[in-house]
Design a protein around this motif. Structure first.
Motif, short mmCIF file in Angstrom:
data_model
loop_
_atom_site.label_atom_id
_atom_site.label_comp_id
_atom_site.label_asym_id
_atom_site.label_seq_id
_atom_site.Cartn_x
_atom_site.Cartn_y
_atom_site.Cartn_z
N ALA A 29 0.86 -1.19 0.00
CA ALA A 29 0.00 0.00 0.00
C ALA A 29 0.89 1.24 0.00
O ALA A 29 1.98 1.23 0.58
N ASP A 30 0.43 2.29 -0.67
CA ASP A 30 1.14 3.57 -0.69
C ASP A 30 0.50 4.50 0.32
O ASP A 30 -0.73 4.64 0.38
N GLU A 35 5.85 3.67 1.15
CA GLU A 35 5.21 2.37 0.96
C GLU A 35 5.06 1.63 2.29
O GLU A 35 5.85 1.82 3.23
N ALA A 36 4.03 0.79 2.36
CA ALA A 36 3.77 -0.03 3.54
C ALA A 36 3.44 -1.44 3.09
O ALA A 36 2.82 -1.64 2.03
N TRP A 37 3.85 -2.42 3.88
CA TRP A 37 3.61 -3.82 3.56
C TRP A 37 2.88 -4.49 4.71
O TRP A 37 3.11 -4.18 5.87
N ARG A 38 2.02 -5.42 4.35
CA ARG A 38 1.22 -6.12 5.36
C ARG A 38 2.04 -7.23 6.02
O ARG A 38 2.70 -8.01 5.36
N CYS A 39 1.98 -7.28 7.33
CA CYS A 39 2.70 -8.30 8.09
C CYS A 39 2.04 -9.66 7.89
O CYS A 39 0.82 -9.79 7.98
N LEU A 40 2.87 -10.67 7.63
CA LEU A 40 2.34 -12.01 7.43
C LEU A 40 1.89 -12.66 8.73
O LEU A 40 1.21 -13.69 8.70
N ARG A 41 2.29 -12.11 9.87
CA ARG A 41 1.89 -12.69 11.14
C ARG A 41 0.61 -12.07 11.68
O ARG A 41 -0.36 -12.77 11.95
N PRO A 257 -4.03 0.62 3.57
CA PRO A 257 -3.40 0.82 4.85
C PRO A 257 -4.40 1.14 5.90
O PRO A 257 -5.52 1.59 5.61
N PRO A 258 -4.11 0.96 7.18
CA PRO A 258 -5.04 1.25 8.25
C PRO A 258 -5.31 2.72 8.36
O PRO A 258 -4.51 3.56 7.95
#
Length: 259
Positions: A29-30, A35-41, A257-258
């Motif tokens: 997500a921008d 940029e931001a990436w979603r945590c797999l956990r 993104p949140p």
């Protein structure tokens, strides 16, 4: 408790950029800050570049939810086993030191015990009938060879407990098998001891060992239970792929993104 969020707060987020464009779009997500990436956990977005990238099939196997809870339980068992091992090592060291200084201990016992008799009489404690005194007499009468084998046995049992603890702490498959086999071997002995004398310590240890064996065998699919090793690996691999595909795509559609 949200085990995934708890783990991320302690260890940090795990982000991954798959090579597949449609999956990469779901996980990225921008934002105004970059940029931001979603945590797999835990599934939350985190700012910054991903910690890894590559094909989705090679995404890291990240423990989350129930798997994290299982890991916490196994590591608690690992600490208990290591604590047992340490106590056994201390006991072996004490037996070895007693063996080496047995003559001095025997001499001190014979010299100081009569001096305690008047005080014991005033306290109403008959030293001649004391179980502690009888036990000390039996220890002093034990042969040197017997004490040597006792020290070796205690050391070996301590190594067994520590090895079991290390395998469980590292969450290794061999450690789980080792823990189940090593614990099960001594369960008949614990039942035999209970048949002679019931104490709350013996009951608690037996209950703990039975619960540990059942939990590990069922939860980790050992000895062919619930599909065995193949089903266990398939479950973990499938979970990893689903994390990559679904982490950024909840039921509402594409993720952002949140707020």
């Amino acid at each position: 408790m949200d085990w995934s969020l708890r783990a991320c707060s302690r260890r940090g987020h795990v982000t991954y950029a798959p090579d597949e464009p449609h999956l990469r779009r779901r996980l990225r997500a921008d934002t105004a800050l970059g940029e931001a990436w979603r945590c797999l956990r835990c599934g939350d977005f985190t700012l910054g570049p991903p910690y890894g990238e590559g094909p989705a099939d090679e995404a890291p196997l990240v423990l989350r939810g129930r798997a994290l809870r299982d890991a916490a339980v196994l590591r608690l068992l690992a600490l208990e086993r290591c604590a047992r091992g340490l106590l056994l090592f201390l006991a072996a060291y004490g037996v070895w030191r007693f063996k080496g200084g047995r003559e001095a201990v025997d001499r001190a016992f014979e010299e100081y015990l009569p001096l305690l008799a008047p005080l014991a009489d005033r306290l109403g404690w008959r030293l001649a009938d004391s179980k502690l005194v009888h036990t000390l007499h039996q220890l002093l009468a034990t042969g040197t060879g017997t004490l040597t084998w006792l020290a070796i046995g205690l050391t070996a049992y301590g190594l067994l407990q520590v090895t079991e603890g290390i395998g469980l702490w590292l969450l290794r498959r061999w450690g789980e098998y080792f823990a189940v086999i090593a614990t099960s071997v001594f369960i008949p002995l614990e039942i035999y001891e209970l048949s002679h004398r019931v104490t709350w310590v013996r009951v608690a240890l037996l209950a703990l060992n039975l619960a540990a064996v059942a939990y590990i065998v069922y939860g980790k699919r050992l000895f062919g239970v619930r599909g065995g090793h193949a089903a266990y690996q398939a479950e973990r691999h499938q979970a990893s792929l689903l994390e990559v595909r679904a982490a950024g795509a909840p039921s509402g559609g594409s993720a952002g993104p949140p707020d």
